[in-house]
Design an enzyme around this catalytic site. Structure first.
Site, short mmCIF file in Angstrom:
data_model
loop_
_atom_site.label_atom_id
_atom_site.label_comp_id
_atom_site.label_asym_id
_atom_site.label_seq_id
_atom_site.Cartn_x
_atom_site.Cartn_y
_atom_site.Cartn_z
N GLU A 142 -0.26 3.00 0.85
CA GLU A 142 0.38 2.34 -0.29
C GLU A 142 -0.71 1.93 -1.27
OE1 GLU A 142 3.09 -0.88 0.61
OE2 GLU A 142 2.44 -1.99 -1.17
N GLU A 147 0.72 -5.35 -10.03
CA GLU A 147 1.49 -6.29 -9.22
C GLU A 147 0.96 -7.71 -9.41
OE1 GLU A 147 3.00 -6.84 -4.59
OE2 GLU A 147 1.10 -5.83 -4.99
#
Length: 325
Positions: A142, A147
């Protein structure tokens, strides 16, 4: 997050192995005027894996509720419900939002994402643009490109993958997370660093967004952030050359890790969740100060009772392009 190759090993050519002469060519344009952006994605509608106070909507509901769409300037809108009051006491599933997962997957190459607007720095928000590999998490890898949570103004870039993969060093212009910058990436916190101020939320939007570039190679994962007024000329010309961009904001160098094996079949992801494991819980009452500023005991209470606080919780995507050598 909380995951047809960039360039598969089977298709690797002599040109790819010689970076002195290799050039990037576009293979996928997710936001061209002639394609339907949302047809390239699956809509995730299961309960949020990160325990967020969110109800992810299917395509039909997202269209009917105007949570997604194409704007007059052809940018792509991905947003949330900001009109409905929700009661935590009555076990509401959470605020309606979107999580989309690309149908195509990639291994190696270069991704360029031009973002005009992202969810703002509002307590309760937890937006992300990321890549997720195949198989049980975190196997397959990932890469969290964009974010952050609550009132953050700095982007956090994070890698996650399975056992036996170590980042030898994290270089670049960002700030490494000392607790995990050289550790196994199997921890929930992952291996990451913080990008410069202005790379997230309100500060990002004030500058009319910017461009994120991700390069995945056999020995490194590199990420650059370019403000709107400092975009390299070769990006606008359609012939990106990372060798001319200078030091990346994040440069994860593989030590005991084969990047090609640890990060594979990566799909493009966008989602906006609320509260959960990151924006809620201890973050709400301690390191973000949201409990004090909102006068709400829990993140869920604030998100449910204050819908209009999230009228700026949306992505505007100018374009996303994938390149291979």
């Amino acid at each position: 997050m909380p995951s047809t190759p960039f360039l598969t090993l089977a298709l690797a050519t002599t040109l790819f192995l010689n970076p002195a002469v290799a050039t990037y060519k576009i293979v996928d344009d997710y936001t061209s005027n002639t394609s339907d952006f949302f047809s390239l994605f699956n809509f995730f509608t299961e309960p949020d894996p990160t325990q967020g106070f969110v109800s992810y909507q299917p395509y039909s509901s997202a269209v009917a509720s105007k949570l997604i769409g194409r704007m007059p300037d052809n940018s792509i809108y991905i947003g949330v419900d900001y009109t409905t009051k929700l009661s935590v006491a009555f076990n509401s599933p959470g605020r309606a939002s979107i999580r989309i997962e690309g149908k195509k997957s990639y291994n190696w190459g270069l991704m360029i994402a031009d973002i005009w607007h992202m969810p703002d720095s509002t307590c309760g928000n937890w937006p992300a643009m990321w890549l997720l590999g195949s198989g049980p998490w975190p196997h397959g890898g990932e890469v969290d490109i964009l974010e952050g949570v609550n009132d953050a103004v700095r982007n956090v870039v994070t890698l996650h993958t399975g056992e036996g993969c170590v980042v030898d060093r994290m270089e670049g212009g960002g700030t490494a997370s000392e607790s995990n910058s050289t550790s196994y990436m199997t921890r929930k916190s992952g291996c990451g660093g913080t990008a410069p101020k202005g790379s997230f939320g309100d500060e990002f939007n004030k500058k009319k967004g910017g461009i994120w570039a991700l390069q995945v190679e056999s020995d490194a994962i590199k990420i650059w952030y370019f403000a709107r007024n400092s975009t390299p000329r070769d990006l606008s010309g359609g012939k990106p050359d990372p060798d001319k961009w200078g030091k990346p904001d994040m440069d994860f160098r593989a030590g005991g890790c084969d990047i090609g094996k640890a990060f594979k079949k990566l799909s493009i992801m966008f989602n906006i969740t609320f509260c959960g494991e990151n924006a809620g819980k201890t973050a709400w009452s301690t390191w973000t100060g949201c409990q004090q500023s909102t006068k709400k005991t829990t993140c869920e209470e604030f998100v449910g009772a204050t819908p209009h606080a999230f009228d700026q919780a949306y992505f505007l995507i100018n374009n996303i392009k994938l390149f291979q050598k």
